[in-house]
Scaffold this active site. Structure first.
Site, PDB file in Angstrom:
ATOM      1  N   SER A  52       0.825  -1.204   0.000  1.00 14.94           N
ATOM      2  CA  SER A  52       0.000   0.000   0.000  1.00 14.94           C
ATOM      3  C   SER A  52       0.859   1.254   0.000  1.00 14.94           C
ATOM      4  O   SER A  52       1.936   1.286   0.619  1.00 14.94           O
ATOM      5  CB  SER A  52      -0.896   0.027   1.236  1.00 14.94           C
ATOM      6  OG  SER A  52      -1.595   1.252   1.336  1.00 14.94           O
TER       7      SER A  52
ATOM      8  N   TYR B 225      -2.886  -0.588   9.696  1.00 16.47           N
ATOM      9  CA  TYR B 225      -2.896  -0.941   8.269  1.00 16.47           C
ATOM     10  C   TYR B 225      -1.592  -0.500   7.612  1.00 16.47           C
ATOM     11  O   TYR B 225      -0.923  -1.296   6.942  1.00 16.47           O
ATOM     12  CB  TYR B 225      -4.088  -0.286   7.581  1.00 16.47           C
ATOM     13  CG  TYR B 225      -4.205  -0.650   6.123  1.00 16.47           C
ATOM     14  CD1 TYR B 225      -4.777  -1.849   5.731  1.00 16.47           C
ATOM     15  CD2 TYR B 225      -3.741   0.218   5.128  1.00 16.47           C
ATOM     16  CE1 TYR B 225      -4.891  -2.190   4.391  1.00 16.47           C
ATOM     17  CE2 TYR B 225      -3.848  -0.114   3.786  1.00 16.47           C
ATOM     18  CZ  TYR B 225      -4.422  -1.312   3.422  1.00 16.47           C
ATOM     19  OH  TYR B 225      -4.523  -1.653   2.091  1.00 16.47           O
TER      20      TYR B 225
ATOM     21  N   LYS C 290       1.426  -3.048   6.209  1.00 18.93           N
ATOM     22  CA  LYS C 290       1.813  -3.009   4.797  1.00 18.93           C
ATOM     23  C   LYS C 290       3.299  -2.664   4.649  1.00 18.93           C
ATOM     24  O   LYS C 290       3.995  -3.209   3.783  1.00 18.93           O
ATOM     25  CB  LYS C 290       0.945  -2.005   4.041  1.00 18.93           C
ATOM     26  CG  LYS C 290      -0.503  -2.443   3.881  1.00 18.93           C
ATOM     27  CD  LYS C 290      -0.635  -3.749   3.113  1.00 18.93           C
ATOM     28  CE  LYS C 290      -2.074  -4.075   2.776  1.00 18.93           C
ATOM     29  NZ  LYS C 290      -2.225  -5.307   1.972  1.00 18.93           N
TER      30      LYS C 290
END
Length: 253
Positions: free
Chosen positions: A145, A158, A162
């Site tokens: 990401s 998150y 990533k």
């Protein structure tokens, strides 16, 4: 013809990636967690034959190993692994530090670590061992990401998982190169998946599109095209790469 396991392939980026491989004549194992109907729709719409679905919660290490074993049995082996499955950013997983209590903070971090990072870690191990035991070359592509680089203040777990996935991929690129296995990652920005339709159609949509100088967001097919290239034998020399796919919305140095 290659045998390809795509995790989280019942919709969105995973479905586009599975379709791209099938269009090249590859056989695909469509992984899903709980939505068997959506996974079967993906499988039925794949061109060619010999495709399958495999279920399993990648947050569970035992289930993760079983996913690899099921895909190997159904396809007769695995040549390419796409680590796409993840606990995504959403209203339910928002955990801005000033807004949530400690219980929710811990729960969200653990869930994202278990799936986004350790699920990919353990599945990579299983597939790498399978390839090494066969004496076969192969490819592993991680879906990371943009958030790993620019930060995600409302979803720090998150972004962190990533970033860790990118670092893990680079470590594996070095470790697996002597076995002829290439490992790469892509780092998409905002992508127009089904999950994001409501946001893009809302008042916030123009702001999201304005993040890129192209004035739009990316598509699952654009991610799939990059993954298809990175998984190709011609891209073996790109092993260790983290490829930005964000329409110049975030430029890192």
């Amino acid at each position: 013809m290659r045998r390809v396991l795509v995790t989280g392939a019942s919709r969105g980026i995973g479905r586009a990636v599975a379709t791209a491989f099938a269009e090249k004549g590859d056989r695909v194992a469509v992984h899903y967690v709980s939505d068997a109907d959506a996974a079967d729709r993906t499988r039925r719409h794949l061109p060619g034959s010999g495709h399958t679905t495999v279920a399993g919660d990648l947050g569970d290490p035992e289930a993760t190993q079983q996913v690899a074993e099921a895909a190997i049995r159904a396809l007769g082996g695995i040549d390419v692994l796409i680590n796409n499955a993840a606990v995504a950013t959403s209203a339910a997983t928002r955990h801005a530090v000033a807004e949530v209590d400690y219980s929710q903070w811990r729960r969200t971090w653990q869930q994202m670590i278990d799936v986004n990072l350790l699920g990919a870690v353990h599945l990579t191990y299983a597939v790498a061992q399978h390839l090494i035991d066969r004496g076969a070359t192969g490819s592993i592509v991680n879906i990371g990401s943009r958030g790993a680089f620019r930060g995600e203040p409302e979803f720090p777990a998150y972004a962190s998982t990533k970033a860790a996935l990118h670092a893990f991929g680079q470590s594996m690129a070095v470790a697996l190169a002597p076995h002829g296995i290439a490992v790469t990652s892509v780092a998409p920005g905002f992508i127009s998946t089904e999950r994001q339709e409501a946001k893009l159609a809302s008042d916030a949509g123009d702001g999201v599109r304005a993040q890129s100088p192209f004035g739009r967001v990316g598509t699952p097919d654009e991610v799939a095209a990059a993954v298809l290239y990175l998984a190709s034998p011609e891209a073996a020399w790109a092993s260790g790469t983290v490829l930005d796919l964000n329409g110049a919305s975030y430029l890192r140095t």
